[in-house]
Each structure stands twice: as C-alpha cells, then as structure tokens.
Design an enzyme around this catalytic site. Structure first.
Site, PDB file in Angstrom:
ATOM      1  N   SER A 160       2.537   0.397  -6.871  1.00 48.53           N
ATOM      2  CA  SER A 160       3.748   1.095  -6.463  1.00 48.53           C
ATOM      3  C   SER A 160       3.957   0.955  -4.973  1.00 48.53           C
ATOM      4  CB  SER A 160       3.674   2.565  -6.854  1.00 48.53           C
ATOM      5  OG  SER A 160       2.927   3.265  -5.886  1.00 48.53           O
ATOM      6  N   LYS A 161       5.197   1.175  -4.583  1.00 45.36           N
ATOM      7  CA  LYS A 161       5.581   1.009  -3.193  1.00 45.36           C
ATOM      8  C   LYS A 161       4.781   1.930  -2.292  1.00 45.36           C
ATOM      9  CE  LYS A 161       9.844  -0.858  -1.726  1.00 45.36           C
ATOM     10  NZ  LYS A 161      11.263  -0.860  -1.692  1.00 45.36           N
ATOM     11  N   ARG A 162       4.502   3.119  -2.802  1.00 48.45           N
ATOM     12  CA  ARG A 162       3.796   4.107  -1.985  1.00 48.45           C
ATOM     13  C   ARG A 162       2.408   3.608  -1.570  1.00 48.45           C
ATOM     14  NH1 ARG A 162       2.779   8.129  -5.272  1.00 48.45           N
ATOM     15  NH2 ARG A 162       4.338   7.365  -6.708  1.00 48.45           N
ATOM     16  N   GLY A 222       1.424   0.679  -0.953  1.00 50.21           N
ATOM     17  CA  GLY A 222       1.350  -0.524  -0.124  1.00 50.21           C
ATOM     18  C   GLY A 222       2.474  -1.455  -0.475  1.00 50.21           C
TER      19      GLY A 222
END
Ligand code: GLU
Length: 497
Positions: free
Chosen positions: A261-263, A265
């Site tokens: 997920s974007k969170r 990395g």
C-alpha cells in the site's frame, strides 16, 4: 498454432503500480516468446489498452505518463493508443459506440436485462440484506419485467442500467491455465451491472467485448479478478464467443504478508525510477515475483537470478508461473539494482547520475564528477544515493566530530602526530605524480620502514579526507580530491586535535 495476442490493460490512475510491472512483463514475455527463435511460428503481439471507463478515477495526463514509463522500461508494444493498429481505438472511452452495439446484442441473446432500480432502492435493499446477515446482492427485481413494461419505462426516460443474467442454479466451471478448473456456485453470482446509467460499460463488460474484438489469446491478470472470472466466461457464452485462455497471477505482498500500500512506501514505478532504480533491475526483480526459470530443484548449485530481458524471453514458459503469493523484498531489489549499476560503464553511469548531481557538476566539472562516481560505483545501490554518498567530495569544509579521527586506543596527541607525518609524506609527492598508486607507495613504504601500524595512520587520514566512518579507500579519495585539497583537509584535521 493459433496467434498469440496479449494485452496490458491498465486504468489510467496516474501511475503504474509496482505490482503491475509483473503483469505487463509476463504479457510481454508471452508475446515475445512466440516471436523468439526457439518458439513456434506464431507472431506474438503485445497490445496496450487503456481502461478508462471509470471516469471518477481518471487523472489528466495519465495515459501519456503511462506510455512514457512503459517506454522507459524498454517493453515494446505492438499496438496501442500511441502506435495504432487495426483493432483500435485502444482507449475504452473512445469505444462507447462499440459497447452500445454489443449491449444491444447481449440483450437480444438473453444474456442481459434492463434494470430500473433507483440508487435509493438499491441502497435500502443492501442495508436490509446486511441487517438480515446476508451478503449484499442485487435481488433481481427487474429480471423478469415484461417487454411492455420495459418499453414503457424506457420511453418514459427512466434511468436504466444493463445487468448480466446469471444462471439461478447449478455450478459454473472455469479453467485457469495455472490453477486448473475452478467451480463457482451459480447462487453466489450476482446479476451485476454491465452498462451503467451514464452509458459507460463496467470492466466486466468492456474487457470481455474488447478481448474478443481484439482477438486476445491469453488474458493474464491479477488474482483479484478471479471472482469476476465466471461472470466473464458466462458473458462469452451468452455471445457465443470462444473465450481466451486465462491466467491469474497471485498478488504481490509486503513482507508482513499484507497488500502493498501507498502508506507503507512506494507503490508507483515512477517513484522507483525517481529514486534511481534502473529498468533492468526492476524487470529482473519483478520477473522473479511469480516465476522461476528453474523448474527443477538443483540443490547445492547456486543458480544465477540475474536475467536480462533476452534471457527471460528464452527461458520463459507459462507453465512455470507460480500461483503462490510473491513477497516484495526491497533488499532484493537493491541487490539487483546494485548489480546493474556495476555493469554500467563510467560514461553511462555518469549520465544516469547527472540529475542527482546537477549542482556538483556545475561546481566541479565533468572530470571530477566522473572520478567521484567511479569510486562509488561498487557500493551504489540506487542512483539517488550518489548525492549523499559523495557529498564530502564537494564540501568546502567537512563537518565531523574530531573524535572520529581517533583510531582504537590512540590518544589525540598520537593521532595528531601521525597526521602530521602523513602530511609531510604527501607534501613530498609532486603534483604531477599525484595518483593513488604513488600516494600508496609513499605512505606504505614510510609505514613499513618505521614498523608502525597501518591503521594508526590510514584511519585518521581517511577520516580527515572524508569526515566519515565509511568511504572509499584513502588513496583513491586523495587522488580524486587532488593534492592541494587533500593537504588542506589533513591540515584542518590536525587543527581539530
Ligand atoms: N483495468 C484492469 C486493471 O487495471 C485490467 C485487468 C485486466 O487485465 O483484465 O486492473
């Protein structure tokens, strides 16, 4: 042998997901394998199709940047929005007339029906279902409306969607090339929407129509589409079309076993590119997330995992794709990247590093920068590291704790004296002869003759030149810095002690 035609069908979300890299690469390999010298007579084609019918998700300029990044990766397509081809247009929002035609055909053939249920009604239906502990699903209210009623409501201009007519009982069997046969209970399949009230097709409809019209032979997509698989196959049946072969790839997971997920990395290929990962490394890394060229377990023998695109094409076989989840291990990516960085010649590497060293380049010129890069090449994991790694070469004045100069149990006084001796020896070397070899010769013979310890001299010298605990060797650094700057730095270090 039938023709191999595969497609990569991203939605233009503004970036290319790192997990999609594998999808596009495997598609590429399936296509190129067919073209390869060891393969059959087919002419595999790779098609780029933009799936932009979910206009909410659309991002401006996304198609252009997608094409640009695919190009950067070196994956050549045969047909697509920028390349043309006889199966175009290759952007779904430009194919609405086509979907309209096939929607009418699906209706006629009994594979679909009009549904007039309002969003409010559907909302209430869903919350009632949830309240009863049922999974939300369309209750098929409009499935059996009379022709007359349908006409009346259409004429009245009511909002309408098209739904797929699913079988009410029995099982639906589908075949995945890797997983074999998969069975779904018809009762679990919803009459989902094929055409939305704004006239836009859903993925379920557009992808089937396009895959058929574009004569796609293999659909390789993520396993998140397995629940759609029976619906897709039933739609092919409703149209009386032969479905392509389907291959569902496992998800790429993070180290904890969760979704990338974007969170946590970077998930965009563009982010990795900006950090200075090379296309070769990203491709080599990605191909092993779900495929191994070594089918037999050759124990005790270490097999190289380094694979060029050409080698991948040669070795690739669909049957060797894996169905188990693949773990995204950034250290492995760094390993590949470091490897490919080391393969570059100095000119290539300098060009690649240039964007990260713009100011340094201006300040010290090409020759100096290249010499610096040459020293870091071995240790570089990604291009963006070059800036931090080489900062000390360009600094006017180094900043470090004087105690870093102290080697083991030496006192500050001893270190100072040793540095003074180093200074004296270096000063004697003529500037025209200032090379790492002559510096090494001068210092090592001095150290040897005096029977002192190498580290007692070279550690403080290296710290004086770099201000760091870890760096390339002192002779190399001194050579690149040049005689005046090296002496200046040693003098400065002496002044700190
Ligand atoms: N547009 C879909 C996606 O981005 C494509 C899936 C497929 O390859 O069929 O996931």
């Amino acid at each position: 042998m039938s023709k191999v035609r595969v497609r990569f069908a991203p939605s233009p979300t503004g970036f290319l997901h790192i997990g999609s890299l594998r999808t596009v690469l495997f598609n590429y390999l399936i296509a190129k394998k067919e073209n390869g010298p060891s393969a059959g007579s087919g002419q595999g084609k790779l098609i780029l199709r933009i799936e932009d019918t979910d206009q909410k998700r659309e991002v401006k300029g996304a198609v252009e940047s997608l094409i640009e990044v695919l190009d950067w990766l070196g994956l050549k397509f045969d047909e697509g929005p920028n390349l043309g081809g006889k199966f175009g247009p290759y952007i779904q929002s430009q194919r609405l007339e086509i979907y309209k035609k096939y929607a009418a055909e699906a209706l006629k053939k009994g594979g679909a029906y009009y549904c007039f249920c309002s969003p409010e009604r559907l909302e209430k239906m869903r919350s009632d279902q949830q309240g009863n502990g049922e999974p939300p699903h369309y209750d098929r209210t409009c499935r059996d409306l009379s022709e007359k009623e349908v006409k009346r409501r259409l004429d009245a201009g009511e909002k309408v969607v098209l739904r797929q007519k699913m079988p009410l009982s029995g099982v639906v069997k589908v075949k995945d090339e890797l997983r074999g046969e998969i069975e779904f209970k018809a009762a679990d399949l919803e009459d989902h929407v094929l055409i939305k009230s704004d006239g836009m097709p859903t993925y379920q409809f557009a992808s089937v129509v396009d895959d058929h019209l574009m004569e796609i032979s293999h659909v390789l997509r993520g396993e998140e589409w397995i629940p759609s698989f029976p619906k897709n196959i039933l739609l092919y049946k409703a149209f009386n079309w032969t479905p392509p072969k389907f291959i569902h790839m496992p998800l790429t997971l993070n180290k904890e076993g969760g979704k990338l997920s974007k969170r946590q990395g970077d998930v965009a290929v563009e982010d990795y590119r900006a950090k200075g990962y090379l296309p070769e490394a990203l491709l080599n890394f990605s191909v092993l997330l779900g495929w191994s060229p070594y089918t037999e377990n050759v124990s005790g023998q270490s097999q190289s995992e380094i694979l060029s695109l050409g080698e991948m094409i040669k070795k690739f076989e669909i049957k060797d794709l894996r169905t188990s989840g693949a773990v995204f291990d950034i250290e492995k990516l760094d390993y590949f990247n470091g490897y490919y960085i080391r393969q570059k010649n100095l000119d290539e590497l300098a060009e690649l590093c240039r964007p990260y060293l713009v100011k340094q380049w201006e300040k010290k010129g090409e020759r100096f920068v290249k010499n610096v890069i040459r020293l870091e090449q071995e240790r570089l994991k990604k291009l963006s590291d070059i800036n931090e790694a080489t900062e000390f070469f360009f600094a006017d004045r180094l900043k470090y704790e004087p105690k870093l100069l102290i080697w083991k149990k030496l006192s500050a006084k001893e270190v100072k004296k040793n540095l003074e001796e180093v200074y004296e020896q270096l000063e004697k070397i003529p500037e025209g002869n200032w090379t790492n070899d002559s510096i090494e010769d001068a210092l090592m013979s001095y150290i040897k003759a005096r029977e002192v310890k190498v580290g007692d001299y070279l550690w403080p010298m290296r710290v004086a030149l770099t201000g760091r605990q870890a760096s390339p060797g002192p002779f190399d650094v001194a050579e690149v810095l040049g005689k005046p700057e090296s002496l200046k730095r040693i003098k400065f270090a002496i002044s700190l002690l």
